[in-house]
Design an enzyme around this catalytic site. Structure first.
Site, PDB file in Angstrom:
ATOM      1  N   SER A 147      40.210  42.733  39.865  1.00  0.00           N
ATOM      2  CA  SER A 147      40.936  43.629  38.957  1.00  0.00           C
ATOM      3  C   SER A 147      42.218  44.180  39.566  1.00  0.00           C
ATOM      4  CB  SER A 147      40.036  44.745  38.444  1.00  0.00           C
ATOM      5  OG  SER A 147      39.851  45.747  39.397  1.00  0.00           O
ATOM      6  N   THR A 192      36.065  47.055  39.676  1.00  0.00           N
ATOM      7  CA  THR A 192      36.081  48.522  39.625  1.00  0.00           C
ATOM      8  C   THR A 192      37.456  49.113  39.965  1.00  0.00           C
ATOM      9  OG1 THR A 192      35.357  48.725  41.932  1.00  0.00           O
ATOM     10  CG2 THR A 192      33.639  48.692  40.241  1.00  0.00           C
ATOM     11  N   ASP A 193      38.287  48.326  40.671  1.00  0.00           N
ATOM     12  CA  ASP A 193      39.522  48.926  41.186  1.00  0.00           C
ATOM     13  C   ASP A 193      40.452  49.457  40.088  1.00  0.00           C
ATOM     14  OD1 ASP A 193      38.603  48.448  43.706  1.00  0.00           O
ATOM     15  OD2 ASP A 193      39.858  46.706  44.095  1.00  0.00           O
ATOM     16  N   THR A 244      34.020  42.398  41.414  1.00  0.00           N
ATOM     17  CA  THR A 244      32.955  42.208  42.408  1.00  0.00           C
ATOM     18  C   THR A 244      31.663  41.741  41.773  1.00  0.00           C
ATOM     19  OG1 THR A 244      33.879  43.884  43.848  1.00  0.00           O
ATOM     20  CG2 THR A 244      31.552  43.427  44.117  1.00  0.00           C
TER      21      THR A 244
HETATM   22  N1  ASP Z   1      38.416  44.336  44.183  1.00  0.00           N
HETATM   23  C1  ASP Z   1      37.331  44.386  43.226  1.00  0.00           C
HETATM   24  C2  ASP Z   1      37.926  44.394  41.832  1.00  0.00           C
HETATM   25  O1  ASP Z   1      38.395  45.392  41.390  1.00  0.00           O
HETATM   26  C3  ASP Z   1      36.490  45.587  43.458  1.00  0.00           C
HETATM   27  C4  ASP Z   1      35.294  45.741  42.552  1.00  0.00           C
HETATM   28  O2  ASP Z   1      35.123  45.096  41.525  1.00  0.00           O
HETATM   29  O3  ASP Z   1      34.436  46.605  42.892  1.00  0.00           O
HETATM   30  O4  ASP Z   1      37.930  43.383  41.181  1.00  0.00           O
END
Ligand code: ASP
Length: 325
Positions: free
Chosen positions: A54, A85-86, A12
């Site tokens: 991710s 973050t995932d 993100t």
């Molecule tokens: N879907 C995103 C990822 O993990 C979520 C994030 O980065 O907060 O790449």
């Protein structure tokens, strides 16, 4: 001035709005342009081995990130990895095993909102991470929402809030308050770094639910070299699976009995439904390790040995604060 390598991998933090939803598109140079203050305390070079949501991160990407760090280890004082973050907690745990005894900081960060949003947490997280990397504390860690969490102890516990990560069964290592690092625990890692280049990714995590068919249990076990069973409470196995467990152990599978309960860990010795496993099968249990660490540690251990005693010894070797028992 400290030299930092910023390794962008997507997520993100580097995403842009598109007609089909957020997608990682920004380069590391663009990320840096959003934190001009960084230039006052560090000199940053950049690398971008991947640019993925991710959700699509694979074990081979963990090896790639470790390779980038190994290649440049001598040239920099610290490393900051921007990541979605995932699956960030898995990557942080994996890197803790792939790069042991790092005297230099290896910091993972990300954000809940893209860096060019007005109300984003990305700029603060990136600045905090660069600051922490310059501070020089050793080891792999996550810097997010002002918290510094050991790479083996993090879990994404909130999907939307800015304090997305918690340190499980262990305190934060430090906090970043008003641009200052407030350290709570001593640094664990010292000496020369040790890089591992292989993982055995043939690991399956099976979450038990009441009534799960025995065939599903058996199929999951047969598919892999290492089976992690996410059981209930401090740990135990329902009666219908015992025979199948016998077969799997006979087949030479490594079986780990973990728990679905997020806090406080396993202890198979407490109840008969767990005790019998310990006595008879010598199963491994993660105790207070997180599930993310259990999964990645098992891949790391099985990548190094097939010998039962060595697997046991490596699995129970504490690394980067992963295990306290
Ligand atoms: N879907 C995103 C990822 O993990 C979520 C994030 O980065 O907060 O790449």
């Amino acid at each position: 001035m400290k030299r930092i390598l910023l390794i962008a991998t997507g997520g993100t933090i580097a995403s842009q709005k598109t007609s089909v939803g957020l997608m990682p598109e920004l380069s590391p140079e663009t990320l840096l342009r959003h934190v001009p203050d960084a230039a006052s305390f560090c000199q940053v070079d950049t690398a971008q081995p991947l640019n993925l949501d991710s959700t699509n991160i694979l074990p081979e990407h963990w090896l790639l990130m470790a390779e980038v760090i190994e290649k440049h280890y001598g040239q920099y004082d610290g490393f900051v990895i921007c990541h979605g973050t995932d699956t960030l907690a898995y990557t942080a745990a994996a890197l803790s095993y792939l790069i042991r005894h790092t005297r230099k900081p290896i910091v993972l960060t990300g954000a809940q909102k893209p860096i060019d949003y007005e109300d984003t947490d990305a700029r603060q997280n990136l600045l905090d991470s660069l600051r922490y990397a310059c501070h020089g504390d050793s080891g792999v860690c996550i810097v997010f929402g002002g918290h510094v969490i050991a790479g083996t102890r993090a879990r994404k516990t909130r999907t939307k809030s800015y304090n997305a990560f918690s340190s499980i069964n262990f305190p934060d290592l430090a906090e970043i308050r008003d641009q200052r690092v407030v350290r709570f625990l001593p640094c664990a890692e010292q000496g020369e770094p040790e890089f591992t280049h292989t993982l055995n990714t043939n690991v399956v995590l099976l979450k038990l639910i009441p009534g799960l068919p025995v065939e599903a249990f058996s199929a999951a076990g047969k598919l892999c070299d290492g089976l992690i069973i996410e059981s209930y409470g401090v740990g135990g196995i329902p009666d219908p699976y015992l025979k199948e467990l016998d077969n799997l152990v006979q087949m030479g599978k490594t079986v780990v009995m973990a728990t679905q309960v997020p806090q406080e860990g396993s202890d198979l010795s407490v109840y008969q439904v767990g005790h019998r496993l310990k006595e008879r099968y010598q199963l491994l249990e993660p105790y207070d390790m997180t599930l993310e660490s259990t999964v990645t540690k098992l891949m790391w251990v099985l990548g190094q040995s097939q010998d039962r005693d060595t697997i046991r010894r490596l699995f129970y070797t504490p690394i980067n604060y992963d295990l306290l028992f």
